[in-house]
Design a protein around this motif. Structure first.
Motif, PDB file in Angstrom:
ATOM      1  N   TYR A 174     -25.935 -43.485 -95.765  1.00  0.00           N
ATOM      2  CA  TYR A 174     -24.622 -42.935 -96.141  1.00  0.00           C
ATOM      3  C   TYR A 174     -23.568 -44.053 -96.179  1.00  0.00           C
ATOM      4  CZ  TYR A 174     -26.296 -38.142 -95.293  1.00  0.00           C
ATOM      5  OH  TYR A 174     -26.970 -36.953 -95.341  1.00  0.00           O
ATOM      6  N   ARG A 229     -39.209 -37.625 -86.213  1.00  0.00           N
ATOM      7  CA  ARG A 229     -39.019 -38.433 -87.419  1.00  0.00           C
ATOM      8  C   ARG A 229     -37.983 -39.540 -87.252  1.00  0.00           C
ATOM      9  NH1 ARG A 229     -34.669 -37.785 -90.432  1.00  0.00           N
ATOM     10  NH2 ARG A 229     -33.259 -36.092 -89.951  1.00  0.00           N
ATOM     11  N   SER A 238     -44.818 -24.308 -96.288  1.00  0.00           N
ATOM     12  CA  SER A 238     -44.928 -25.050 -95.034  1.00  0.00           C
ATOM     13  C   SER A 238     -46.353 -25.551 -94.869  1.00  0.00           C
ATOM     14  CB  SER A 238     -44.633 -24.140 -93.847  1.00  0.00           C
ATOM     15  OG  SER A 238     -43.288 -23.798 -93.825  1.00  0.00           O
ATOM     16  N   ARG A 239     -46.495 -26.476 -93.892  1.00  0.00           N
ATOM     17  CA  ARG A 239     -47.851 -26.932 -93.570  1.00  0.00           C
ATOM     18  C   ARG A 239     -48.620 -25.819 -92.879  1.00  0.00           C
ATOM     19  NH1 ARG A 239     -46.428 -31.707 -89.684  1.00  0.00           N
ATOM     20  NH2 ARG A 239     -44.916 -30.109 -89.106  1.00  0.00           N
ATOM     21  N   GLY A 299     -41.049 -27.511 -96.818  1.00  0.00           N
ATOM     22  CA  GLY A 299     -40.822 -28.053 -95.474  1.00  0.00           C
ATOM     23  C   GLY A 299     -39.747 -27.228 -94.790  1.00  0.00           C
TER      24      GLY A 299
HETATM   25  N1  NDP Z   1     -28.442 -34.117 -96.292  1.00  0.00           N
HETATM   26  C1  NDP Z   1     -28.344 -33.976 -94.985  1.00  0.00           C
HETATM   27  O1  NDP Z   1     -27.289 -33.717 -94.436  1.00  0.00           O
HETATM   28  C2  NDP Z   1     -29.548 -34.097 -94.148  1.00  0.00           C
HETATM   29  C3  NDP Z   1     -30.710 -34.565 -94.679  1.00  0.00           C
HETATM   30  N2  NDP Z   1     -31.827 -34.658 -93.928  1.00  0.00           N
HETATM   31  C4  NDP Z   1     -33.055 -35.151 -94.553  1.00  0.00           C
HETATM   32  O2  NDP Z   1     -33.957 -34.072 -94.651  1.00  0.00           O
HETATM   33  C5  NDP Z   1     -35.260 -34.486 -94.332  1.00  0.00           C
HETATM   34  C6  NDP Z   1     -35.814 -33.592 -93.233  1.00  0.00           C
HETATM   35  O3  NDP Z   1     -35.033 -33.728 -92.093  1.00  0.00           O
HETATM   36  P1  NDP Z   1     -35.012 -32.598 -90.926  1.00  0.00           P
HETATM   37  O4  NDP Z   1     -34.917 -31.256 -91.503  1.00  0.00           O
HETATM   38  O5  NDP Z   1     -33.986 -33.036 -89.972  1.00  0.00           O
HETATM   39  O6  NDP Z   1     -36.452 -32.812 -90.305  1.00  0.00           O
HETATM   40  P2  NDP Z   1     -37.326 -31.802 -89.456  1.00  0.00           P
HETATM   41  O7  NDP Z   1     -38.269 -32.624 -88.668  1.00  0.00           O
HETATM   42  O8  NDP Z   1     -36.471 -30.815 -88.757  1.00  0.00           O
HETATM   43  O9  NDP Z   1     -38.120 -30.990 -90.566  1.00  0.00           O
HETATM   44  C7  NDP Z   1     -39.003 -31.603 -91.447  1.00  0.00           C
HETATM   45  C8  NDP Z   1     -40.050 -30.588 -91.875  1.00  0.00           C
HETATM   46  O10 NDP Z   1     -40.978 -31.279 -92.706  1.00  0.00           O
HETATM   47  C9  NDP Z   1     -42.287 -30.735 -92.523  1.00  0.00           C
HETATM   48  N3  NDP Z   1     -43.237 -31.806 -92.212  1.00  0.00           N
HETATM   49  C10 NDP Z   1     -44.293 -32.159 -92.978  1.00  0.00           C
HETATM   50  N4  NDP Z   1     -44.992 -33.141 -92.425  1.00  0.00           N
HETATM   51  C11 NDP Z   1     -44.397 -33.442 -91.272  1.00  0.00           C
HETATM   52  C12 NDP Z   1     -44.681 -34.363 -90.241  1.00  0.00           C
HETATM   53  N5  NDP Z   1     -45.707 -35.203 -90.316  1.00  0.00           N
HETATM   54  N6  NDP Z   1     -43.862 -34.379 -89.183  1.00  0.00           N
HETATM   55  C13 NDP Z   1     -42.810 -33.573 -89.109  1.00  0.00           C
HETATM   56  N7  NDP Z   1     -42.492 -32.660 -90.060  1.00  0.00           N
HETATM   57  C14 NDP Z   1     -43.289 -32.587 -91.130  1.00  0.00           C
HETATM   58  C15 NDP Z   1     -42.188 -29.701 -91.416  1.00  0.00           C
HETATM   59  O11 NDP Z   1     -42.098 -28.438 -92.048  1.00  0.00           O
HETATM   60  P3  NDP Z   1     -43.352 -27.472 -92.177  1.00  0.00           P
HETATM   61  O12 NDP Z   1     -44.089 -27.558 -90.882  1.00  0.00           O
HETATM   62  O13 NDP Z   1     -42.711 -26.177 -92.430  1.00  0.00           O
HETATM   63  O14 NDP Z   1     -44.169 -27.939 -93.320  1.00  0.00           O
HETATM   64  C16 NDP Z   1     -40.873 -30.021 -90.730  1.00  0.00           C
HETATM   65  O15 NDP Z   1     -40.294 -28.894 -90.161  1.00  0.00           O
HETATM   66  C17 NDP Z   1     -35.179 -35.975 -93.972  1.00  0.00           C
HETATM   67  O16 NDP Z   1     -35.632 -36.735 -95.039  1.00  0.00           O
HETATM   68  C18 NDP Z   1     -33.700 -36.223 -93.718  1.00  0.00           C
HETATM   69  O17 NDP Z   1     -33.275 -37.499 -94.138  1.00  0.00           O
HETATM   70  C19 NDP Z   1     -31.835 -34.254 -92.632  1.00  0.00           C
HETATM   71  C20 NDP Z   1     -30.709 -33.773 -92.033  1.00  0.00           C
HETATM   72  C21 NDP Z   1     -29.452 -33.674 -92.737  1.00  0.00           C
END
Ligand code: NDP
Ligand code: NHF
Length: 332
Positions: A181, A164, A35-36, A10
Motif C-alpha cells: 500500500y 500467512r 473452499s478447500r 477462499g
Molecule cells: N484488500 C484488503 O483490505 C485486504 C486484503 N487481503 C488479502 O486477501 C488475501 C487473504 O487474506 P485473509 O483473508 O486475511 O487470509 P485468511 O488466512 O483469513 O484466509 C485465506 C483463505 O484462503 C484459503 N486458503 C487456501 N489455501 C490456504 C493455505 N495454504 N493456508 C491458509 N489459507 C488457505 C482458506 O480458505 P478455504 O479454507 O475456505 O479454502 C483461507 O481461509 C491475502 O492475499 C491478503 O493480502 C487481506 C486482508 C485485507
C-alpha cells in the motif's frame, strides 16, 4: 440492470468483509463460495447464505452460473487460482498482491487477454473517495511541487496470528502484505522511482518482519516508506509539497471521512470532509467490476494491467535489494 453473479474463492477473513460489502452493491448477487473444505464453505454460508457451497476451487470455477470470482486466498495462490478461473472463462477480481512477482502477473494478464475475460487487481484504495479527493487536490496544484512522501504502515498481529503473515510458503512478510500500500500510494503520487533503496529485518521464519524503503526521483523528490509487523504504528501518509501538505490519518489505505490539509504552518490544519459510505470499503471496487462487466470490458480503466505490472516490478526490485525471496522467484 443486468445482475452480476459473484463467487468467492477462499472463505477467510477478507472474504467475509467483501461478502458483507457486496450487499451494498446494487445489481450484484453473491451466489457461490469455493473452499478447500466442505466445513469452511458451509461455515461461510451460515453467515452469508449462497446458492452454491463448493468444497473445491475447481468446482467453483466450473459453476456455469457464476460471472465473476473474487480471489481471497493467501498471496502464493493468487497466480494458480486466477489461472484456474480464467481457464474456466470466469472474470476475476484478485486480491493484492496480484501475484508473487511480475513474471506471474504477466502470465495471468496474457491468459486473460487470450481468453478475453476480465481481470483486475483488487487494490481497493484506488476507488476510495478520500484517495480520489487527494488526487483531485494534487491535480489542482494545492500542494505545489511535491518533494516528499512519508508513509508508515504497521501493526502487531494479535493471537491467533494468521499463518500467512509469517509463512514464506504463503508469501508472508510486510512488503507483500502491507508495504504494497505504501509503494502503491507513493507511485500514485510521484510515479516510478528513479532509484530504490530498501533494508529489512527478518522474522524468525525468514520473511521481512519490517522493511524500510526509500524512493528517489531525478527532480530531488523522495518517498520514505516503512512497514512493520512488530508494532502498532500510526498508519498514516504525509504528502508534502512546496505549497502545502496533505495528511491521510487513521489507516490511510481504508476509506476515510476526512483529509487534513496544511497550507502553511504545521499547525494550520484545514479538515476537509469526504463522503464515506457505510461498509468496510470493498463495495467501491466491486461496483467498478460490475460496471466493467456490463459494458464488456476485459481490463479496468482505473487499474489497467500496466499499473499492476509496474507495481509488481517495483515490488520485485525492492525485494531484490532488501533480500526478500520466495520459491516463486526460482521458477523459470
Ligand atoms: N484488500 C484488503 O483490505 C485486504 C486484503 N487481503 C488479502 O486477501 C488475501 C487473504 O487474506 P485473509 O483473508 O486475511 O487470509 P485468511 O488466512 O483469513 O484466509 C485465506 C483463505 O484462503 C484459503 N486458503 C487456501 N489455501 C490456504 C493455505 N495454504 N493456508 C491458509 N489459507 C488457505 C482458506 O480458505 P478455504 O479454507 O475456505 O479454502 C483461507 O481461509 C491475502 O492475499 C491478503 O493480502 C487481506 C486482508 C485485507
Ligand atoms: O490488505 C490488508 C489490509 O490490512 C491488513 C491489516 O490490517 C493486512 O493484513 C491486509 O492484508
Amino acid at each position: 440492470m443486468k445482475t452480476i453473479r459473484w463467487g468467492i474463492l477462499g472463505a477467510g477473513r477478507i472474504a467475509r468483509k467483501f461478502a458483507s460489502d457486496l450487499k451494498l452493491v446494487e445489481g450484484a448477487e453473491l451466489i457461490a463460495v469455493g473452499s478447500r473444505s466442505k466445513a469452511s464453505a458451509e461455515d461461510f454460508s451460515k453467515d452469508f447464505p449462497v446458492k452454491y457451497t463448493h468444497d473445491s476451487y475447481q468446482e467453483l470455477a466450473g459453476n456455469a452460473e457464476v460471472d465473476v470470482i473474487y480471489i481471497a486466498t493467501p498471496h502464493n495462490l493468487h497466480y494458480e487460482n486466477t489461472l484456474l478461473c480464467i481457464n474456466n472463462g470466469k472474470a476475476v477480481l484478485c486480491e493484492k498482491p496480484f501475484a508473487m512477482n511480475a513474471r506471474q502477473a504477466e502470465l495471468m494478464m496474457s491468459l486473460a487477454k487470450e481468453k478475453k475475460v476480465f481481470l483486475m487487481e483488487a487494490l481497493w484504495t484506488k476507488f476510495h473517495p478520500h484517495f480520489l479527493k487527494m488526487q483531485e487536490m494534487i491535480g489542482q496544484g494545492l500542494l505545489g511541487e511535491i518533494r516528499s512522501v512519508l508513509i508508515n504502515f504497521g501493526f502487531k498481529p494479535t493471537p491467533p496470528v494468521p499463518l500467512r503473515l509469517f509463512d514464506p510458503e504463503l508469501g508472508g512478510g510486510t512488503v507483500m502484505d502491507i508495504g504494497i500500500y505504501n509503494v502503491f500510494m507513493a507511485m500514485s503520487i510521484l510515479g516510478m522511482p528513479d532509484h530504490v533503496d530498501a533494508v529489512m529485518t527478518p522474522a524468525s521464519t525468514g520473511v521481512d518482519e519490517q522493511c524500510a524503503i526509500l524512493f528517489r526521483y531525478h527532480n530531488g523528490a523522495m518517498a520514505q516508506l516503512f512497514s512493520t509487523f512488530s508494532s502498532n504504528l500510526a498508519t498514516e501518509a504525509d504528502i508534502c509539497g512546496s505549497e502545502g501538505r496533505i495528511r491521510l490519518t487513521s489507516r490511510f489505505y481504508e476509506p476515510s471521512s476526512t483529509i487534513e490539509f496544511y497550507k502553511e504552518r504545521a499547525d494550520s490544519v484545514e479538515v476537509i470532509p469526504v463522503h464515506k459510505e457505510p461498509g468496510f470499503g470493498y463495495q467501491y471496487e466491486a461496483r467498478h467490476v460490475n460496471d466493467c462487466l456490463r459494458i464488456g470490458l476485459t481490463e479496468s480503466p482505473v487499474i489497467p494491467f500496466a499499473d499492476t505490472l509496474l507495481l509488481m516490478q517495483t515490488l520485485d526490485k525492492i525485494r531484490a535489494i532488501a533480500g526478500i525471496g520466495y520459491a516463486a522467484d526460482d521458477a523459470k
